[in-house]
Scaffold this motif. Sequence first.
Motif, PDB file in Angstrom:
ATOM      1  N   TRP A  13       0.832  -1.199   0.000  1.00 13.30           N
ATOM      2  CA  TRP A  13       0.000   0.000   0.000  1.00 13.30           C
ATOM      3  C   TRP A  13       0.869   1.252   0.000  1.00 13.30           C
ATOM      4  O   TRP A  13       0.483   2.289  -0.514  1.00 13.30           O
ATOM      5  N   ILE A  14       2.068   1.185   0.556  1.00  9.47           N
ATOM      6  CA  ILE A  14       2.941   2.362   0.582  1.00  9.47           C
ATOM      7  C   ILE A  14       3.394   2.728  -0.823  1.00  9.47           C
ATOM      8  O   ILE A  14       3.419   3.894  -1.194  1.00  9.47           O
ATOM      9  N   VAL A  15       3.752   1.753  -1.612  1.00  7.66           N
ATOM     10  CA  VAL A  15       4.198   2.025  -2.977  1.00  7.66           C
ATOM     11  C   VAL A  15       3.060   2.616  -3.801  1.00  7.66           C
ATOM     12  O   VAL A  15       3.272   3.484  -4.627  1.00  7.66           O
ATOM     13  N   ARG A  16       1.846   2.173  -3.564  1.00  7.98           N
ATOM     14  CA  ARG A  16       0.702   2.754  -4.288  1.00  7.98           C
ATOM     15  C   ARG A  16       0.588   4.241  -3.999  1.00  7.98           C
ATOM     16  O   ARG A  16       0.201   5.020  -4.854  1.00  7.98           O
ATOM     17  N   HIS A  17       0.957   4.666  -2.782  1.00 10.41           N
ATOM     18  CA  HIS A  17       0.899   6.092  -2.442  1.00 10.41           C
ATOM     19  C   HIS A  17       1.921   6.890  -3.246  1.00 10.41           C
ATOM     20  O   HIS A  17       1.709   8.067  -3.506  1.00 10.41           O
ATOM     21  N   GLU A  18       3.018   6.261  -3.640  1.00 10.24           N
ATOM     22  CA  GLU A  18       4.030   6.974  -4.428  1.00 10.24           C
ATOM     23  C   GLU A  18       3.468   7.422  -5.772  1.00 10.24           C
ATOM     24  O   GLU A  18       3.959   8.377  -6.355  1.00 10.24           O
ATOM     25  N   ASN A  19       2.476   6.736  -6.258  1.00  5.96           N
ATOM     26  CA  ASN A  19       1.891   7.084  -7.542  1.00  5.96           C
ATOM     27  C   ASN A  19       0.980   8.308  -7.444  1.00  5.96           C
ATOM     28  O   ASN A  19       0.569   8.853  -8.447  1.00  5.96           O
ATOM     29  N   ASN A  20       0.671   8.722  -6.237  1.00 10.83           N
ATOM     30  CA  ASN A  20      -0.172   9.884  -6.008  1.00 10.83           C
ATOM     31  C   ASN A  20       0.738  11.023  -5.535  1.00 10.83           C
ATOM     32  O   ASN A  20       1.257  10.986  -4.427  1.00 10.83           O
ATOM     33  N   ALA A  21       0.919  12.030  -6.360  1.00 12.88           N
ATOM     34  CA  ALA A  21       1.845  13.126  -6.051  1.00 12.88           C
ATOM     35  C   ALA A  21       1.534  13.793  -4.713  1.00 12.88           C
ATOM     36  O   ALA A  21       2.437  14.252  -4.019  1.00 12.88           O
ATOM     37  N   GLU A  22       0.282  13.838  -4.327  1.00 13.49           N
ATOM     38  CA  GLU A  22      -0.089  14.493  -3.067  1.00 13.49           C
ATOM     39  C   GLU A  22       0.366  13.701  -1.849  1.00 13.49           C
ATOM     40  O   GLU A  22       0.452  14.246  -0.753  1.00 13.49           O
ATOM     41  N   ARG A  24       3.265  11.702  -1.768  1.00 13.79           N
ATOM     42  CA  ARG A  24       4.692  11.379  -1.792  1.00 13.79           C
ATOM     43  C   ARG A  24       5.399  12.059  -0.631  1.00 13.79           C
ATOM     44  O   ARG A  24       4.917  13.045  -0.079  1.00 13.79           O
ATOM     45  N   ARG A  25       6.579  11.553  -0.303  1.00 13.37           N
ATOM     46  CA  ARG A  25       7.366  12.172   0.758  1.00 13.37           C
ATOM     47  C   ARG A  25       7.714  13.595   0.356  1.00 13.37           C
ATOM     48  O   ARG A  25       8.064  13.855  -0.791  1.00 13.37           O
ATOM     49  N   PRO A  26       7.641  14.527   1.292  1.00 14.50           N
ATOM     50  CA  PRO A  26       7.934  15.924   0.948  1.00 14.50           C
ATOM     51  C   PRO A  26       9.371  16.157   0.492  1.00 14.50           C
ATOM     52  O   PRO A  26       9.637  17.079  -0.267  1.00 14.50           O
ATOM     53  N   ASP A  27      10.309  15.303   0.939  1.00 11.52           N
ATOM     54  CA  ASP A  27      11.702  15.502   0.533  1.00 11.52           C
ATOM     55  C   ASP A  27      12.015  14.839  -0.802  1.00 11.52           C
ATOM     56  O   ASP A  27      13.138  14.898  -1.289  1.00 11.52           O
ATOM     57  N   GLY A  28      11.011  14.173  -1.417  1.00 10.42           N
ATOM     58  CA  GLY A  28      11.182  13.565  -2.726  1.00 10.42           C
ATOM     59  C   GLY A  28      11.883  12.215  -2.718  1.00 10.42           C
ATOM     60  O   GLY A  28      12.056  11.591  -3.756  1.00 10.42           O
ATOM     61  N   THR A  29      12.293  11.762  -1.528  1.00 10.27           N
ATOM     62  CA  THR A  29      12.970  10.476  -1.423  1.00 10.27           C
ATOM     63  C   THR A  29      11.980   9.349  -1.683  1.00 10.27           C
ATOM     64  O   THR A  29      10.847   9.388  -1.222  1.00 10.27           O
ATOM     65  N   GLU A  30      12.446   8.342  -2.416  1.00  4.21           N
ATOM     66  CA  GLU A  30      11.602   7.191  -2.721  1.00  4.21           C
ATOM     67  C   GLU A  30      11.335   6.381  -1.458  1.00  4.21           C
ATOM     68  O   GLU A  30      12.203   6.221  -0.610  1.00  4.21           O
ATOM     69  N   GLU A  31      10.115   5.880  -1.323  1.00  2.00           N
ATOM     70  CA  GLU A  31       9.791   4.987  -0.212  1.00  2.00           C
ATOM     71  C   GLU A  31      10.468   3.646  -0.468  1.00  2.00           C
ATOM     72  O   GLU A  31      10.494   3.161  -1.587  1.00  2.00           O
ATOM     73  N   ARG A  32      11.041   3.068   0.563  1.00  7.33           N
ATOM     74  CA  ARG A  32      11.680   1.759   0.429  1.00  7.33           C
ATOM     75  C   ARG A  32      11.252   0.877   1.597  1.00  7.33           C
ATOM     76  O   ARG A  32      12.065   0.489   2.419  1.00  7.33           O
ATOM     77  N   PRO A  33       9.994   0.550   1.692  1.00  8.51           N
ATOM     78  CA  PRO A  33       9.510  -0.121   2.884  1.00  8.51           C
ATOM     79  C   PRO A  33       9.858  -1.595   3.018  1.00  8.51           C
ATOM     80  O   PRO A  33       9.891  -2.103   4.116  1.00  8.51           O
ATOM     81  N   LEU A  34      10.094  -2.293   1.937  1.00 11.52           N
ATOM     82  CA  LEU A  34      10.261  -3.744   1.997  1.00 11.52           C
ATOM     83  C   LEU A  34      11.589  -4.187   1.383  1.00 11.52           C
ATOM     84  O   LEU A  34      12.215  -3.441   0.641  1.00 11.52           O
TER      85      LEU A  34
END
Length: 73
Positions: A13-22, A24-34
Amino acid sequence: MVMSWGLSDRYSWIVRHENNAEERRPDGTEERPLPFDRDLQRKPAWHALAEAFAGAPVRERAPRREHSAADEG
């Protein structure tokens, strides 16, 4: 012990959030949860886990105890 909600990003579910610009992390860093990406390729989390396990102290195993009827209580 390591506890995780999944193994790869394919259904995370975290990666799905990356597809929504609103969302995404404010610092622009990619999520790497797994530990693995959607194609099961190792990510930084996998390498961190492997390094932690490699550096962990070796624990002796307790002798195996035979089960008896008296253990049933």
